[in-house]
Motif scaffolding. Sequence first.
Motif, PDB file in Angstrom:
ATOM      1  N   ALA A 149       0.829  -1.203   0.000  1.00  0.00           N
ATOM      2  CA  ALA A 149       0.000   0.000   0.000  1.00  0.00           C
ATOM      3  C   ALA A 149       0.859   1.247   0.000  1.00  0.00           C
ATOM      4  O   ALA A 149       0.548   2.230  -0.665  1.00  0.00           O
ATOM      5  N   GLN A 150       1.962   1.180   0.784  1.00  0.00           N
ATOM      6  CA  GLN A 150       2.864   2.331   0.834  1.00  0.00           C
ATOM      7  C   GLN A 150       3.465   2.608  -0.530  1.00  0.00           C
ATOM      8  O   GLN A 150       3.640   3.752  -0.925  1.00  0.00           O
ATOM      9  N   ASP A 151       3.813   1.510  -1.281  1.00  0.00           N
ATOM     10  CA  ASP A 151       4.359   1.680  -2.623  1.00  0.00           C
ATOM     11  C   ASP A 151       3.387   2.439  -3.507  1.00  0.00           C
ATOM     12  O   ASP A 151       3.774   3.318  -4.271  1.00  0.00           O
ATOM     13  N   THR A 155       2.466   8.579  -5.953  1.00  0.00           N
ATOM     14  CA  THR A 155       1.756   9.853  -6.104  1.00  0.00           C
ATOM     15  C   THR A 155       2.466  11.007  -5.416  1.00  0.00           C
ATOM     16  O   THR A 155       1.945  12.106  -5.343  1.00  0.00           O
ATOM     17  N   ILE A 156       3.677  10.729  -4.878  1.00  0.00           N
ATOM     18  CA  ILE A 156       4.417  11.785  -4.182  1.00  0.00           C
ATOM     19  C   ILE A 156       4.707  12.923  -5.138  1.00  0.00           C
ATOM     20  O   ILE A 156       5.092  12.731  -6.271  1.00  0.00           O
ATOM     21  N   ARG A 157       4.505  14.132  -4.688  1.00  0.00           N
ATOM     22  CA  ARG A 157       4.733  15.312  -5.513  1.00  0.00           C
ATOM     23  C   ARG A 157       5.878  16.122  -4.926  1.00  0.00           C
ATOM     24  O   ARG A 157       5.903  16.420  -3.734  1.00  0.00           O
ATOM     25  N   GLU A 158       6.850  16.421  -5.764  1.00  0.00           N
ATOM     26  CA  GLU A 158       7.991  17.208  -5.327  1.00  0.00           C
ATOM     27  C   GLU A 158       7.759  18.686  -5.644  1.00  0.00           C
ATOM     28  O   GLU A 158       7.010  19.027  -6.543  1.00  0.00           O
ATOM     29  N   THR A 208       8.710  -1.167  -6.384  1.00  0.00           N
ATOM     30  CA  THR A 208       9.965  -0.551  -5.923  1.00  0.00           C
ATOM     31  C   THR A 208      10.922  -1.519  -5.252  1.00  0.00           C
ATOM     32  O   THR A 208      11.990  -1.105  -4.808  1.00  0.00           O
ATOM     33  N   VAL A 209      10.566  -2.800  -5.180  1.00  0.00           N
ATOM     34  CA  VAL A 209      11.432  -3.804  -4.562  1.00  0.00           C
ATOM     35  C   VAL A 209      11.636  -4.943  -5.551  1.00  0.00           C
ATOM     36  O   VAL A 209      10.671  -5.491  -6.077  1.00  0.00           O
ATOM     37  N   SER A 210      12.887  -5.290  -5.810  1.00  0.00           N
ATOM     38  CA  SER A 210      13.160  -6.344  -6.787  1.00  0.00           C
ATOM     39  C   SER A 210      14.338  -7.186  -6.341  1.00  0.00           C
ATOM     40  O   SER A 210      15.194  -6.746  -5.564  1.00  0.00           O
ATOM     41  N   VAL A 211      14.390  -8.411  -6.825  1.00  0.00           N
ATOM     42  CA  VAL A 211      15.527  -9.304  -6.639  1.00  0.00           C
ATOM     43  C   VAL A 211      16.112  -9.583  -8.017  1.00  0.00           C
ATOM     44  O   VAL A 211      15.419  -9.527  -9.027  1.00  0.00           O
ATOM     45  N   PHE A 212      17.423  -9.883  -8.049  1.00  0.00           N
ATOM     46  CA  PHE A 212      18.047 -10.133  -9.338  1.00  0.00           C
ATOM     47  C   PHE A 212      19.119 -11.204  -9.218  1.00  0.00           C
ATOM     48  O   PHE A 212      19.665 -11.459  -8.135  1.00  0.00           O
ATOM     49  N   TYR A 236      29.255 -14.745 -11.132  1.00  0.00           N
ATOM     50  CA  TYR A 236      27.921 -15.110 -10.640  1.00  0.00           C
ATOM     51  C   TYR A 236      27.500 -14.074  -9.603  1.00  0.00           C
ATOM     52  O   TYR A 236      28.286 -13.712  -8.734  1.00  0.00           O
ATOM     53  N   GLU A 237      26.240 -13.651  -9.676  1.00  0.00           N
ATOM     54  CA  GLU A 237      25.809 -12.593  -8.761  1.00  0.00           C
ATOM     55  C   GLU A 237      24.331 -12.731  -8.444  1.00  0.00           C
ATOM     56  O   GLU A 237      23.510 -13.046  -9.321  1.00  0.00           O
ATOM     57  N   VAL A 238      23.987 -12.510  -7.181  1.00  0.00           N
ATOM     58  CA  VAL A 238      22.588 -12.454  -6.757  1.00  0.00           C
ATOM     59  C   VAL A 238      22.433 -11.257  -5.827  1.00  0.00           C
ATOM     60  O   VAL A 238      23.389 -10.853  -5.149  1.00  0.00           O
ATOM     61  N   GLY A 239      21.233 -10.705  -5.796  1.00  0.00           N
ATOM     62  CA  GLY A 239      21.033  -9.570  -4.905  1.00  0.00           C
ATOM     63  C   GLY A 239      19.622  -9.039  -4.961  1.00  0.00           C
ATOM     64  O   GLY A 239      18.743  -9.628  -5.613  1.00  0.00           O
ATOM     65  N   PHE A 240      19.384  -7.969  -4.262  1.00  0.00           N
ATOM     66  CA  PHE A 240      18.093  -7.304  -4.342  1.00  0.00           C
ATOM     67  C   PHE A 240      18.285  -5.809  -4.157  1.00  0.00           C
ATOM     68  O   PHE A 240      19.299  -5.336  -3.655  1.00  0.00           O
ATOM     69  N   ARG A 241      17.275  -5.061  -4.599  1.00  0.00           N
ATOM     70  CA  ARG A 241      17.337  -3.602  -4.504  1.00  0.00           C
ATOM     71  C   ARG A 241      15.964  -3.046  -4.140  1.00  0.00           C
ATOM     72  O   ARG A 241      14.929  -3.614  -4.496  1.00  0.00           O
ATOM     73  N   VAL A 242      16.007  -1.958  -3.435  1.00  0.00           N
ATOM     74  CA  VAL A 242      14.793  -1.250  -3.029  1.00  0.00           C
ATOM     75  C   VAL A 242      14.966   0.214  -3.420  1.00  0.00           C
ATOM     76  O   VAL A 242      15.999   0.821  -3.137  1.00  0.00           O
ATOM     77  N   ASN A 243      13.985   0.767  -4.071  1.00  0.00           N
ATOM     78  CA  ASN A 243      14.021   2.183  -4.430  1.00  0.00           C
ATOM     79  C   ASN A 243      12.659   2.780  -4.092  1.00  0.00           C
ATOM     80  O   ASN A 243      11.767   2.888  -4.926  1.00  0.00           O
ATOM     81  N   ARG A 244      12.502   3.117  -2.840  1.00  0.00           N
ATOM     82  CA  ARG A 244      11.212   3.572  -2.336  1.00  0.00           C
ATOM     83  C   ARG A 244      11.436   4.782  -1.446  1.00  0.00           C
ATOM     84  O   ARG A 244      12.176   4.709  -0.465  1.00  0.00           O
ATOM     85  N   HIS A 245      10.876   5.882  -1.819  1.00  0.00           N
ATOM     86  CA  HIS A 245      11.041   7.123  -1.064  1.00  0.00           C
ATOM     87  C   HIS A 245      10.734   6.891   0.422  1.00  0.00           C
ATOM     88  O   HIS A 245       9.725   6.269   0.744  1.00  0.00           O
ATOM     89  N   PRO A 246      11.614   7.296   1.318  1.00  0.00           N
ATOM     90  CA  PRO A 246      12.740   8.214   1.124  1.00  0.00           C
ATOM     91  C   PRO A 246      14.111   7.522   1.080  1.00  0.00           C
ATOM     92  O   PRO A 246      15.116   8.163   1.326  1.00  0.00           O
TER      93      PRO A 246
END
Length: 806
Positions: free
Chosen positions: A38-40, A45-48, A573-577, A617-627
């Motif tokens: 829900a937060q995502d 809709t965040i406005r700068e 905004t959250v992914s694994v790779f 070989y590489e595995v990981g995850f990333r998050v890009n969610r304000h802030p």
Amino acid sequence: MTTRKKIALKTQFQKVIGTTLTCSGLIIAASLSPFVIAQDATDQTIRESLRIDAGDLGSVLSEFSARHNIALSFNPALTQNLKSEGISGNGNPIELIEQLLSNKGLVVIANQDGTYSLTKSHQGLTEDNQTINLNTLIIQTSRSNTKKEDSPQVITVINREQIEEQLSISTDSSQALSNLLPAYSPNTQKLNNSSQTFRGRSVLYMIDGVPQSNPIREGSRSAHTIDLAMVERIEVIHGATAVHGLGATGGIINFITKSTRSNDLKQHMDVQLTTPTDDISSDTLSYKIGYQAEGSQGDFDYLVGLTNEVQGMYLDADGNYVGAATVRGDIMDSKSYDAFVKLGYWLGDDQRLELEVNKYQMKGRMNFTGVDGDRDNGVATSSIKGTPPNGVAPYNDVQTTSLFYTDSDLDGMELKAQIFHQDFEGRYGATNSGSFQDISIAPVGTLYDQSQNQSEKIGAKFSLTKDDLLDNDLSITTGLDLLQDTTSQTLVLTNRTYVPEAEYTNYAPFIQFEYKPIERLILQAGARYEHAKLDVDTYQTVAAKNGVTVNGGSPSFHETVYNAGAVFKITPTVSVFANYSQGFGMPDVGRVLRDVKTTNQNIETLIDLSPIVTDNYEVGFRVNRHPYDFELSYYESNSDLGSRIAEEDGLYVVKREKKEIQGAEASLGVQLNKEHKLQASYSYIQGKSDMDGDGKVDTKLTGADIPPNRLVTSWNARWSEKLSSLLQVNHAFSRSFDNDKLDFDSYTLVDASVGYKLPVGKMSVSIANLFNEDYFTYYSQAAFANDSFYFKGRGRNVTLAYGLDF
């Protein structure tokens, strides 16, 4: 190695892996919760609070887009004679651009590759190209329009603002990279970048895709071929990749140069002065001046730049002269310049031709001579005033020329073509090295000489991308790379051949796929066929290598390298790779050829010339969610026939050995509010090689191969419209090796800078090594136990800078 050491190492590594898995589980679990989902949705809709300045329309649009990482391109003729009245609002960046253009007959469209273009409003839009993605950042180095968020490898993009912050602290490009990339070895603070690896492997340095590295005769001078004042951003691919061919077994660092942002003539000038806080004198002062001009006329645009710099002597924390690298070459006590020209012409709204030339030179002033230190007693290498007794000044002299052609709509495809030429000369200082001695010229031990590397590269790159297949779910990029690298090394004082001329010829077709079977899943795969041939004529080694004749030949190598990766978006905004990629490299061919001592050798049968194929070989995850944004990865890098440089009797030789490296990287950024951001990055790495040929990797790699574990943190603050600041901390952790003489003692460096906008221009004050840390560099401690290279690091110094746009 003792049992206790083995257990300690295993425990340390298990802790890192355990932490990685624990953090992964916590983040993924949190991401799957209804609250986060829900937060995502709320975050979208965040406005700068944004503003586009008044002024020339083309200029302000380019500056605004660059500031918000929007890849916006357009023909300058579209905005000719148009002005921006200035606009602000609480929308997203694209919406604000659309509002600005609403009464100017222009519209902004989103292309399928994630970039944006301007076009006349009467041309109309389709529903597809009105889709907006604010976080899209296309990685030019990927060659297949890969978005940063969709990459299965770790990718770092160093933007212009970060570059300018680092330049205010140090003009050394290697120092900037070291400050921002913990997996990159700490800076040597010398012209020679020996042992500056990335993830423990070789780096392929490029300028707009043109290779700067010289793997055929790796003289460790590739990191200094351009002034960062000419660079718009730096794209860094972590880990082995063959996307650009030879040399990227550890990663790619691609310097993307500046482009024109203005229709009218726009100029910039800056001056900079650096001084230590102790013993201020003409010998220790450094100063730099730079000028740039850009503009356009109709379909033609241009950008020119020129910098000139003089570096004084460095002082260590005790106020003593840092040791001069008389033979390998130094940055201190040097002068340098960079002349850059970029000319562009729009053949149509979708077709562009661009010519680029960069001429860079850094040359020693020879006012000081290095004096050997004493490692056993902790005495650092030092310097004394006076011209070295023999030879001429060492230098780097590089010219890079390239011609680009792009067609973004060739029957629904994108064509990119590039031809390039690079001339490189790297001269080293004079020495009476044992490998230079020849009794027919002078008595043993009395003959001084100095070597010089020459490398000429001619090449071409072609790629064709079709990205709207299978209802826009499939993208295919195919292409062909061509390269001819002619390299040799001479002894300039006696006019002898040290390394014979070797001509490396390579052609490599490739294909890359990106497929989205479902909205949340991105699959990537590709293959590249490397065909390489090495031509060397019959030659004779120097007298110190027994003067043997080596039969020439033309060995050829064939290798297909592959990559495959996947990114799964748990939420928007959250992914694994996960990723598997191979890198293709060559050992230091020149060093192998010059070290042949045995008669009846043939180029065709020298096993040491076999290619290096690295599996990553590489595995990981990333998050890009304000802030905040967060990325964590674990990798392994293995090669059955690696290349390690070892010291034998004062000379450096190539060892072809099995090599295995493991590591983890983490980065976290937190936007506390609009004015303050915290950033932290950490790199853990360990590696071993098979030195005794028993098939087991059981000997620790030294500082000549791998960097220390490092933590880099920073705090950016904008206190007002005029005042900003940066505080950064760089800590290198202690490391032990099988050879106790190379054990590394940790150190921490703190840098700070403050910038202030004046009524006319902007000034900054920066302090490097704020607390005057007294330390020996990582290279000096951990690479080789050599009294000549036992350098202390630079002590505290202050830089004053002023820049003016007009």
